[in-house]
Design an enzyme around this catalytic site. Structure first.
Site, PDB file in Angstrom:
ATOM      1  N   PHE A  21       0.823  -1.213   0.000  1.00 38.16           N
ATOM      2  CA  PHE A  21       0.000   0.000   0.000  1.00 38.16           C
ATOM      3  C   PHE A  21       0.860   1.267   0.000  1.00 38.16           C
ATOM      4  CE2 PHE A  21      -2.041   2.672   3.563  1.00 38.16           C
ATOM      5  CZ  PHE A  21      -2.477   3.651   2.682  1.00 38.16           C
TER       6      PHE A  21
ATOM      7  N   ASP B  23       9.855  -7.103  -2.611  1.00 37.85           N
ATOM      8  CA  ASP B  23       8.619  -7.476  -1.934  1.00 37.85           C
ATOM      9  C   ASP B  23       8.423  -8.978  -2.062  1.00 37.85           C
ATOM     10  OD1 ASP B  23       5.706  -7.695  -1.242  1.00 37.85           O
ATOM     11  OD2 ASP B  23       5.817  -5.505  -1.352  1.00 37.85           O
TER      12      ASP B  23
ATOM     13  N   ALA C  59       7.498  -4.875   6.334  1.00 38.82           N
ATOM     14  CA  ALA C  59       7.367  -5.135   7.775  1.00 38.82           C
ATOM     15  C   ALA C  59       6.178  -6.038   8.044  1.00 38.82           C
ATOM     16  CB  ALA C  59       7.167  -3.819   8.537  1.00 38.82           C
ATOM     17  N   GLN C  60       6.200  -6.633   9.230  1.00 37.47           N
ATOM     18  CA  GLN C  60       4.990  -7.199   9.826  1.00 37.47           C
ATOM     19  C   GLN C  60       4.331  -6.006  10.505  1.00 37.47           C
ATOM     20  OE1 GLN C  60       1.968  -8.241  11.458  1.00 37.47           O
ATOM     21  NE2 GLN C  60       3.313  -7.739  13.187  1.00 37.47           N
TER      22      GLN C  60
ATOM     23  N   TYR D 221       4.761  -4.803  18.072  1.00 39.15           N
ATOM     24  CA  TYR D 221       5.003  -4.056  16.834  1.00 39.15           C
ATOM     25  C   TYR D 221       5.698  -2.729  17.137  1.00 39.15           C
ATOM     26  CZ  TYR D 221       3.977  -0.962  12.914  1.00 39.15           C
ATOM     27  OH  TYR D 221       4.080  -0.043  11.889  1.00 39.15           O
TER      28      TYR D 221
ATOM     29  N   VAL E 213      -9.788   2.079   7.899  1.00 42.67           N
ATOM     30  CA  VAL E 213     -10.406   2.824   6.801  1.00 42.67           C
ATOM     31  C   VAL E 213     -10.675   1.900   5.622  1.00 42.67           C
ATOM     32  CG1 VAL E 213     -10.053   4.646   5.096  1.00 42.67           C
ATOM     33  CG2 VAL E 213      -9.433   5.046   7.488  1.00 42.67           C
TER      34      VAL E 213
ATOM     35  N   ARG F 105      -7.466   8.246  16.632  1.00 48.20           N
ATOM     36  CA  ARG F 105      -6.266   8.084  15.823  1.00 48.20           C
ATOM     37  C   ARG F 105      -6.055   9.338  14.979  1.00 48.20           C
ATOM     38  NH1 ARG F 105      -6.038   4.703  19.064  1.00 48.20           N
ATOM     39  NH2 ARG F 105      -5.699   2.462  18.829  1.00 48.20           N
TER      40      ARG F 105
END
Length: 314
Positions: free
Chosen positions: A11, A31, A74-75, A141, A185, A208
């Protein structure tokens, strides 16, 4: 200049690829496609399909010798990090070290790291949080991202590799994956477009700071151009609670369905909002897309995606 974007088919990463392409640079996307999609990429981007923990990923850096690495792979699911902190650390810490070791042997000029402002500060003492706020992450995280910043400081001190750690607020926008990245979202947008009901975990009063994906991509490019070294918040400084977020998405999508509520999830903060004044000062960055406008763009992306894959790049 040659730029390597890890997580480049994802994304945010694909928007970063677009930003560097627009400015005339050669772009390689690294990726493993566990969350990213080839269709997110401009055809001019070269895609290398490898896990960031792999020998092949390190060899790619040594062979291509990019001048800049934008590290977004990343995770990134907070809830998964709570359920499986070992996996989170394996990807986010060991994977990053694999790349940094290759970078220091390959004359990389700068590393731009996608950190987190939404999780690194933990439950905040003041709002919006500046970069000087204590880092007290309440999820694995957030811990892994804080560790990443510390490792970047070490590689800067020991090997002279400059870095910028961009501490993102909650990023949303076209191409967000409503499954792999748990983006609220994207989840709400997809369900509203499909005429389905939505569920909020908890009372919905958690807040947020929502920042638009292409604005975040522009921050990566400005960080590349800047001489600044260190961390910088990338957010709007505006708190929006999840109940209000759903109202905005439902209004934009023409939905009259009422939202359902379910028990809250562990590891989630009640409030999160960051101050991006430093980014404006040292990078020349500030958000340009207001939440209501960004949500309309995001909903249009999901409408196009539902209409057919040929329109889904966004």
């Amino acid at each position: 200049m040659k730029v390597l974007v890890t997580g480049g088919a994802g994304f945010i990463g694909s928007h970063v690829c677009d930003e560097f392409l627009r400015n005339g640079h050669e772009v390689i996307a690294l990726d493993d496609l566990s969350g990213g999609k080839k269709e997110n990429l401009d055809p001019r981007v070269r895609l290398a399909v490898h896990d960031i923990r792999s020998r092949e990923a390190a060899e790619l850096i040594r062979a291509e010798k990019p001048q800049v690495i934008c590290h977004l792979a990343a995770q990134m699911d907070v809830r998964r990090s709570v359920d499986d902190p070992g996996f989170d650390a394996d990807v986010n810490i060991r994977g990053m070290l694999n790349l940094l070791e290759a970078a220091r042997h390959s004359d990389v000029k700068k590393v731009i790291f996608s950190s987190t402002g939404g999780a690194i500060y933990g439950e905040q003492d003041f709002f919006p949080a500046t970069e000087g706020h204590p880092t007290r992450p309440v999820s694995p995280y957030g811990v892994s991202k804080a560790a990443g910043e510390l490792y970047l400081g070490y590689y800067r001190a020991q090997y002279g590799v400059p870095f910028v750690a961009l501490r993102y607020a909650n990023v949303y926008g076209p191409r967000q994956n409503p499954h792999g990245e748990a983006g609220v979202v994207a989840i709400f947008s997809q369900r509203v477009i499909a005429g389905q009901g939505c569920t909020i975990f908890g009372e919905g009063k958690q807040t947020r700071d929502f920042v638009f994906g292409p604005d975040v991509a522009r921050a990566n490019y400005l960080a590349f151009q800047s001489d600044y070294v260190g961390a910088a918040n990338i957010g709007t400084g505006v708190e929006t609670d999840i109940n209000r977020l759903y109202e905005l998405i439902a209004q934009a999508g023409g939905s009259s369905l009422k939202v359902a509520h379910a028990p809250g999830k562990p590891g989630e903060q009640m409030r999160s909002c960051i101050d991006a004044s430093l980014a404006k000062k040292v990078l020349g960055w500030e958000p340009t897309v207001q939440l209501a406008d960004g949500l309309r763009h995001t909903l249009q992306f999901f409408r196009d995606k539902a209409a057919g894959p040929a329109r889904a790049r966004g």
